[in-house]
Design a protein around this motif. Sequence first.
Motif, PDB file in Angstrom:
ATOM      1  N   TRP A   1       3.424  15.398   7.788  1.00 26.69           N
ATOM      2  CA  TRP A   1       2.441  13.808   7.751  1.00 26.69           C
ATOM      3  C   TRP A   1       1.122  14.010   8.766  1.00 26.69           C
ATOM      4  CZ3 TRP A   1       1.457  11.811   3.072  1.00 26.69           C
ATOM      5  CH2 TRP A   1       2.451  12.160   2.281  1.00 26.69           C
ATOM      6  N   HIS A   2       2.468  13.897   9.869  1.00 22.85           N
ATOM      7  CA  HIS A   2       1.262  14.623  11.227  1.00 22.85           C
ATOM      8  C   HIS A   2       0.010  14.990  10.877  1.00 22.85           C
ATOM      9  CE1 HIS A   2      -0.211  15.146  15.227  1.00 22.85           C
ATOM     10  NE2 HIS A   2      -0.221  16.464  14.663  1.00 22.85           N
ATOM     11  N   LEU A   3       0.331  16.275  10.385  1.00 24.04           N
ATOM     12  CA  LEU A   3      -1.150  17.049   9.948  1.00 24.04           C
ATOM     13  C   LEU A   3      -2.246  16.804   9.029  1.00 24.04           C
ATOM     14  CD1 LEU A   3       0.548  20.752   9.472  1.00 24.04           C
ATOM     15  CD2 LEU A   3      -1.225  19.379  11.070  1.00 24.04           C
TER      16      LEU A   3
ATOM     17  N   LEU B   1       0.857  -1.166  -0.426  1.00 20.23           N
ATOM     18  CA  LEU B   1      -0.204   0.129   0.222  1.00 20.23           C
ATOM     19  C   LEU B   1       0.752   1.280  -0.143  1.00 20.23           C
ATOM     20  CD1 LEU B   1      -2.469  -0.699   3.100  1.00 20.23           C
ATOM     21  CD2 LEU B   1      -2.858  -1.098   0.613  1.00 20.23           C
ATOM     22  N   ASP B   2       0.615   2.071  -0.638  1.00 26.55           N
ATOM     23  CA  ASP B   2       0.955   3.686  -0.837  1.00 26.55           C
ATOM     24  C   ASP B   2       0.771   4.415   0.734  1.00 26.55           C
ATOM     25  OD1 ASP B   2       1.595   6.314  -0.679  1.00 26.55           O
ATOM     26  OD2 ASP B   2       0.492   6.175  -3.028  1.00 26.55           O
ATOM     27  N   GLN B   3       1.825   4.130   1.892  1.00 30.06           N
ATOM     28  CA  GLN B   3       1.747   4.265   3.306  1.00 30.06           C
ATOM     29  C   GLN B   3       2.541   5.477   3.308  1.00 30.06           C
ATOM     30  OE1 GLN B   3       0.762   0.239   4.623  1.00 30.06           O
ATOM     31  NE2 GLN B   3      -1.044   1.455   5.229  1.00 30.06           N
ATOM     32  N   PHE B   4       2.453   6.147   4.949  1.00 28.27           N
ATOM     33  CA  PHE B   4       3.441   7.009   5.646  1.00 28.27           C
ATOM     34  C   PHE B   4       3.353   6.483   6.583  1.00 28.27           C
ATOM     35  CE2 PHE B   4       0.120   9.497   5.494  1.00 28.27           C
ATOM     36  CZ  PHE B   4      -0.214   9.907   6.504  1.00 28.27           C
TER      37      PHE B   4
ATOM     38  N   CYS C   1      -5.107   4.688  12.860  1.00 20.97           N
ATOM     39  CA  CYS C   1      -3.872   3.597  13.647  1.00 20.97           C
ATOM     40  C   CYS C   1      -2.492   3.579  13.130  1.00 20.97           C
ATOM     41  CB  CYS C   1      -4.333   3.081  14.379  1.00 20.97           C
ATOM     42  SG  CYS C   1      -5.367   3.270  15.943  1.00 20.97           S
ATOM     43  N   VAL C   2      -2.745   2.592  12.039  1.00 25.61           N
ATOM     44  CA  VAL C   2      -1.905   2.030  10.931  1.00 25.61           C
ATOM     45  C   VAL C   2      -0.892   3.857  10.542  1.00 25.61           C
ATOM     46  CG1 VAL C   2      -1.539   1.665   8.395  1.00 25.61           C
ATOM     47  CG2 VAL C   2      -3.147   0.500   9.680  1.00 25.61           C
ATOM     48  N   LEU C   3      -1.888   4.533  10.230  1.00 20.62           N
ATOM     49  CA  LEU C   3      -0.717   5.952   9.834  1.00 20.62           C
ATOM     50  C   LEU C   3      -0.090   6.560  11.319  1.00 20.62           C
ATOM     51  CD1 LEU C   3      -3.266   7.431   6.845  1.00 20.62           C
ATOM     52  CD2 LEU C   3      -1.435   6.019   6.735  1.00 20.62           C
TER      53      LEU C   3
END
Length: 646
Positions: free
Chosen positions: A588-590, A488-491, A630-632
């Motif tokens: 990425w927090h935002l 998956l395209d994630q961070f 939660c994943v992020l």
Amino acid sequence: MLWIYYLLVLLSSLASCFPTTKGKEGLAELLSENQVLSDNDIIRNIVNELKSLSSGNLSVCDQCTTRLAIGKSLSILKPDLVSPVFTQWCIDTAYWSNSTCISTFSRNTVDSSYTGTNFGHMLSLMDPFGYDGQLYCHFKESGQCPKPLTPNVTLSDKWPPKQPKHNVAPEPSWNDTFNVLHISDFHVELDYTVGSEVNCTNSMCCTPHSKNKFARKTESITEGSLNSFYNSSYIDDTFVKGSYIDVFKNTSVWTPATTFGSYNCDAPEILINSSMNSIVEYMEKNSLNYDFAIFTGDLLDHDEIKYTSYDLTVESEELVFRDMKAKLKNMPVYPVLGNHDMFPYGELAQENHGFSNLFTWNDELMADLWQQYGWIDFKASKYARKHYSGYSVETKRGLKIISLNSNTWYWKNHYAYWNASQPDTFGQFEFLINELVESEEKDQRVWIVAHIPFATDSLPLPANLFVEIVERFSPYTIAGIFFGHTHLDQFEVLYSGSGKDSKTIENVLNHAWISQAITPWIQNNPSWRYYTVDKKTFSIMDAYNFYTKLNETYTNEGSEPIWEFEYSSREGYNIDWPKTSPLNGTYWHLVAEKVRNSPKYRQIYRNYAMRFSPFVPNCFNSTDCENDYCVLTSFTVDEYQDCIEK
Ligand SMILES: *[C@@H]1O[C@H](CO)[C@@H](O)[C@H](O)[C@H]1NC(C)=O
Ligand SMILES: *[C@@H]1O[C@H](CO)[C@@H](O)[C@H](O)[C@H]1NC(C)=O
Ligand SMILES: *[C@@H]1O[C@H](CO)[C@@H](O)[C@H](O)[C@H]1NC(C)=O
Ligand SMILES: *[C@@H]1O[C@H](CO)[C@@H](O)[C@H](O)[C@H]1NC(C)=O
Ligand SMILES: *[C@@H]1O[C@H](CO)[C@@H](O)[C@H](O)[C@H]1NC(C)=O
Ligand SMILES: *[C@@H]1O[C@H](CO)[C@@H](O)[C@H](O)[C@H]1NC(C)=O
Ligand SMILES: *[C@@H]1O[C@H](CO)[C@@H](O)[C@H](O)[C@H]1NC(C)=O
Ligand SMILES: *[C@@H]1O[C@H](CO)[C@@H](O)[C@H](O)[C@H]1NC(C)=O
Ligand SMILES: *[C@@H]1O[C@H](CO)[C@@H](O)[C@H](O)[C@H]1NC(C)=O
Ligand SMILES: *[C@@H]1O[C@H](CO)[C@@H](O)[C@H](O)[C@H]1NC(C)=O
Ligand SMILES: *[C@@H]1O[C@H](CO)[C@@H](O)[C@H](O)[C@H]1NC(C)=O
Ligand SMILES: *[C@@H]1O[C@H](CO)[C@@H](O)[C@H](O)[C@H]1NC(C)=O
């Protein structure tokens, strides 16, 4: 005889641990009669002993750890019998399916031995009644024991104290960037067969052994809608449409596989070639240049274990890297190995414990290949040879890239379960720390590249230790962390402190980029990305993502996939963010906050994660996107669990 001596020592040491006297005496009886009993008798008797554990008053957790204790004595006295004993016990008690029993305890390995061998090695070194046993019974035997508390150990004696300047990230020059390609998770399916079953009910689909166990009814025949069944290939980078294959002759197939792949299947080589061509074409059309590429692992398919082999592993690894080299030419590729890039699957032994010779063939092969392709130099190749294929390189612009083999922290790896409460049995963190200390002293910035993100599929302790390292060397030294594995395209945002109250903007420490995959398995469009990177700080200014709509290749009469620009990370979430700032953890927090607070943003994230595939869930009217926040925002196993338990 020496083994009797060991037996007595072992039995006396185990005796106090056996909760039933029957267990203790049973084993003593069995093994002391060992001299006259045949191997088959011993197997039968110990299998009965294992079975009898369930008829006492032992909790399932105690049964599991006691099995390990019995297995441990067997692994020392009669190592060859570990595999047949546990296989038979597993099948007789229907503990798992027959095929899982066999693949776990009996599969062939590179030296014509068994996975039971890897299990046996683990038994011989582990502490069944301590953290090791609890951990194993939780992770490897689906929660037979509750998850044990993660030990509070530290690596902090391995580095000098952090100085005030190390708490500040260097300011980027922002308008002066270069480009880096990020590709991941190719998963080539060498058995991919046009016309084979896509809608299979066994193992992997799209292979000659894929079947749907239900008889097809005539009305479900898909003839007419799908029409891309060609024996095509790329010859010298040119697409050559092959002859039409009449797949509808086989009336037992529900949905026949088309030329370029399916959402249910791993990638045929032709899809991998198409992906790489799209990268090269985009580069040429836009006069772009990539300084280098990072490849975050997984070359092999997801086929059932029984269809994997040493030969297939070597063949897949060589073929994918060969195709990469053929397409990307002189662009250096910095690869890591994934959990699939090993045989037996997921296993990797410590360098310093005598079992590593079962696995070093892979390090040798990779070190040779990567050096031969001009991707890494002699020094890095030498390191890769000795250290699980991990290495460090300095790019021509002065960035250091540290590549790690994440099988050392993978929960499926048997060798990760002995001395599991010790901080670094593989020595890989020591390597990482030494490299980071060296770079910090030189004010050099570093990227860390590995396959498995720590919040997914890692054991809890290595995850916490990695975080301790990242915290120590952020934000001054670590400029980027890159993973693959999830497809998956994630961070992932990393916060200091623990618990969900700590997930504030002030606590952001760093973050990781998790790349999308080329394989469509499962339910994603094939995709890749490139970064624009600040020349001064090596911070990432933006990521550009590209994809192809795989379903369009089902019905296009055999034409090539069309690759398109998907989105850029800076534009994709409507965040008000200064043009001069890198897309760092705070950014990425935002994004994560928006995902938390609105279904609209959960949907945007999911669309990107799966590249707008037909299987993207609707986040407005389902609970499918519930855990995304939660994943992020979890970087470790413990954090993720804490987050979803709320
Ligand atoms: C098992 O537990 C039952 C009820 O708690 C008890 O009556 C019995 O004696 C126990 N059996 C053994 C072998 O400990
Ligand atoms: C598993 O194997 C055993 C022994 O070979 C056999 O009796 C049993 O029927 C098998 N079970 C399944 C579900 O195939
Ligand atoms: C580790 O420390 C935490 C916080 O102090 C504590 O809650 C936890 O119980 C400790 N874990 C172990 C295994 O001692
Ligand atoms: C970046 O911006 C600075 C200040 O605006 C300017 O002096 C410099 O030439 C720019 N560099 C590039 C590569 O555009
Ligand atoms: C796939 O197979 C199942 C039976 O296993 C069937 O119910 C379903 O309709 C099939 N799907 C398609 C698209 O043919
Ligand atoms: C037809 O497909 C089935 C799988 O669904 C396969 O087992 C069989 O070998 C195929 N028959 C032919 C003639 O290719
Ligand atoms: C596909 O083409 C290759 C090379 O032209 C040939 O060797 C192979 O037999 C063909 N396969 C089929 C199923 O037509
Ligand atoms: C893929 O590309 C490689 C390198 O050009 C070539 O050797 C191979 O035959 C191609 N395979 C297919 C299926 O297109
Ligand atoms: C496990 O760790 C302990 C403590 O560091 C050490 O004494 C022991 O030798 C280790 N076991 C093995 C098999 O290395
Ligand atoms: C990210 O960049 C912004 C703006 O330059 C800065 O304020 C913030 O502290 C940075 N965050 C991290 C985690 O480095
Ligand atoms: C492919 O899937 C996308 C997303 O669901 C959809 O919008 C598009 O119409 C589909 N294309 C075809 C040819 O089915
Ligand atoms: C959600 O909406 C989609 C259409 O947007 C629909 O296909 C789906 O069935 C809905 N799901 C639920 C659980 O209501």
